[in-house]
Design an enzyme around this catalytic site. Structure first.
Site, PDB file in Angstrom:
ATOM      1  N   ASP A  44      35.307 -73.168  -7.244  1.00  0.00           N
ATOM      2  CA  ASP A  44      34.906 -72.085  -8.427  1.00  0.00           C
ATOM      3  C   ASP A  44      33.709 -71.152  -7.956  1.00  0.00           C
ATOM      4  OD1 ASP A  44      33.117 -74.016  -8.179  1.00  0.00           O
ATOM      5  OD2 ASP A  44      33.073 -74.505  -9.868  1.00  0.00           O
ATOM      6  N   SER A  45      33.149 -71.157  -6.399  1.00  0.00           N
ATOM      7  CA  SER A  45      32.579 -70.272  -6.030  1.00  0.00           C
ATOM      8  C   SER A  45      33.039 -68.635  -6.246  1.00  0.00           C
ATOM      9  CB  SER A  45      32.189 -70.712  -4.481  1.00  0.00           C
ATOM     10  OG  SER A  45      33.132 -71.033  -4.173  1.00  0.00           O
ATOM     11  N   ASP A  83      38.931 -77.160  -7.218  1.00  0.00           N
ATOM     12  CA  ASP A  83      37.943 -77.546  -8.232  1.00  0.00           C
ATOM     13  C   ASP A  83      38.341 -77.300  -9.932  1.00  0.00           C
ATOM     14  OD1 ASP A  83      35.434 -77.765  -6.560  1.00  0.00           O
ATOM     15  OD2 ASP A  83      34.918 -75.570  -6.713  1.00  0.00           O
ATOM     16  N   LYS A 112      38.983 -81.776  -7.425  1.00  0.00           N
ATOM     17  CA  LYS A 112      36.804 -81.905  -7.685  1.00  0.00           C
ATOM     18  C   LYS A 112      36.326 -81.941  -8.687  1.00  0.00           C
ATOM     19  CE  LYS A 112      34.370 -79.023  -4.832  1.00  0.00           C
ATOM     20  NZ  LYS A 112      33.025 -78.963  -6.127  1.00  0.00           N
ATOM     21  N   GLU A 114      32.868 -82.854 -10.975  1.00  0.00           N
ATOM     22  CA  GLU A 114      30.871 -82.203 -10.435  1.00  0.00           C
ATOM     23  C   GLU A 114      29.967 -83.894 -11.174  1.00  0.00           C
ATOM     24  OE1 GLU A 114      28.895 -79.189 -10.935  1.00  0.00           O
ATOM     25  OE2 GLU A 114      29.898 -77.954  -8.973  1.00  0.00           O
ATOM     26  N   GLU A 181      25.838 -82.581  -1.842  1.00  0.00           N
ATOM     27  CA  GLU A 181      25.879 -81.063  -1.597  1.00  0.00           C
ATOM     28  C   GLU A 181      24.110 -81.050  -1.918  1.00  0.00           C
ATOM     29  OE1 GLU A 181      26.088 -76.271  -3.087  1.00  0.00           O
ATOM     30  OE2 GLU A 181      27.474 -77.512  -4.098  1.00  0.00           O
TER      31      GLU A 181
END
Length: 263
Positions: A44-45, A83, A112, A114, A181
């Site tokens: 999602d970066s 993501d 992925k 978070e 991270e």
């Protein structure tokens, strides 16, 4: 895809390192696969490096599926991670499952998400239904507006203990991978040693099983590169020079060549 997973598990057992970069389109995914990388992360970066946003919050599931499909077509032997964007999985295990299925249908091998202990039920629900989940711990960029800034995690004894506990619970719940991270090197090394599943690091030192970096940081294309990253070429300068040379050639009449000269 099970063959790709087997490679990761075997490499962890053998102590061999794996490498990933982010990828957002077919062209760069194809180049990364040709270069022999082990994995590609449709991050999602892309909100920041492709769309020019200030954080990752603005990306939706449709956009992630769109970019995942492009990357998957070029991935070859690379394991494709994608993501789950903010708002697509936190509501319930069922929501996490439905969003994960959308990414798998787009071509992802692994999804992925978070979060720590609060994601255990969702990880278990998805894993029991055949989804390979990577749990992202430490600095979780989707929560940057809650914190007000990007910051390192696990710096205090209490934070470190919570991260270790979360990592163990998520792996026990069925997470196939962990990503750490911006956590201290010693903490990342300890979690990696104790983890039954491969651990990916970014800004977490050299002792994790794998490393991931944003592609634009690796190629020197980012406007600002994080301190933990490294540019392996000065891509911005190279690309700017090429475009400047093209523009000059057009202005001077050197391109395109005279039509008669190409007959």
């Amino acid at each position: 895809m099970s063959k790709k997973l087997d490679v990761w598990r075997r490499y962890k057992a053998e102590g061999r390192k794996l490498s990933l970069v982010t990828a957002y389109d077919y062209a760069f995914a194809h180049l990364a696969a040709q270069a022999g990388l082990d994995g590609l992360l449709v991050g999602d970066s892309l909100a920041m490096v492709v769309q020019g946003q200030t954080d990752t919050v603005g990306v939706d599931l449709h956009t992630m599926c769109y970019h995942t499909a492009m990357v998957a077509r070029a991935a070859g032997d690379c394991l494709v991670f994608a993501d789950l964007p903010l708002g697509s999985y936190e509501g319930s295990p069922t929501q996490a499952w439905e969003s994960s299925v959308a990414l798998l249908k787009a071509g992802a091998d692994v999804v992925k998400l978070e979060g720590g202990a609060e994601m255990v039920d969702s990880v278990a629900f998805c894993a029991q239904r055949g989804i390979n989940v990577c749990a992202h711990l430490g600095l979780t960029p989707q929560r940057v507006r809650q914190w007000g800034r990007f910051r390192r995690a696990g710096k205090t004894a209490d934070e470190a203990a919570q991260l270790e506990a979360d990592a163990a619970r998520l792996a026990q719940a069925g997470a196939a991978f962990l990503l750490l991270e911006a956590v201290p090197q010693e903490l990342a090394a300890r979690i990696t040693r104790n983890s039954p599943v491969p651990v990916i690091g970014i800004g977490a030192g050299p002792d994790t099983d794998a490393q991931v970096l944003v592609l634009h940081d690796v190629l020197g294309l980012s406007e600002r590169t994080p301190r933990f990253a490294r540019a392996f070429m000065q891509g911005a300068e190279i690309v700017t020079d090429a475009l400047r040379n093209y523009a000059d050639a057009v202005r001077l009449g050197h391109f395109p060549p005279d039509a008669g000269a190409t007959d």
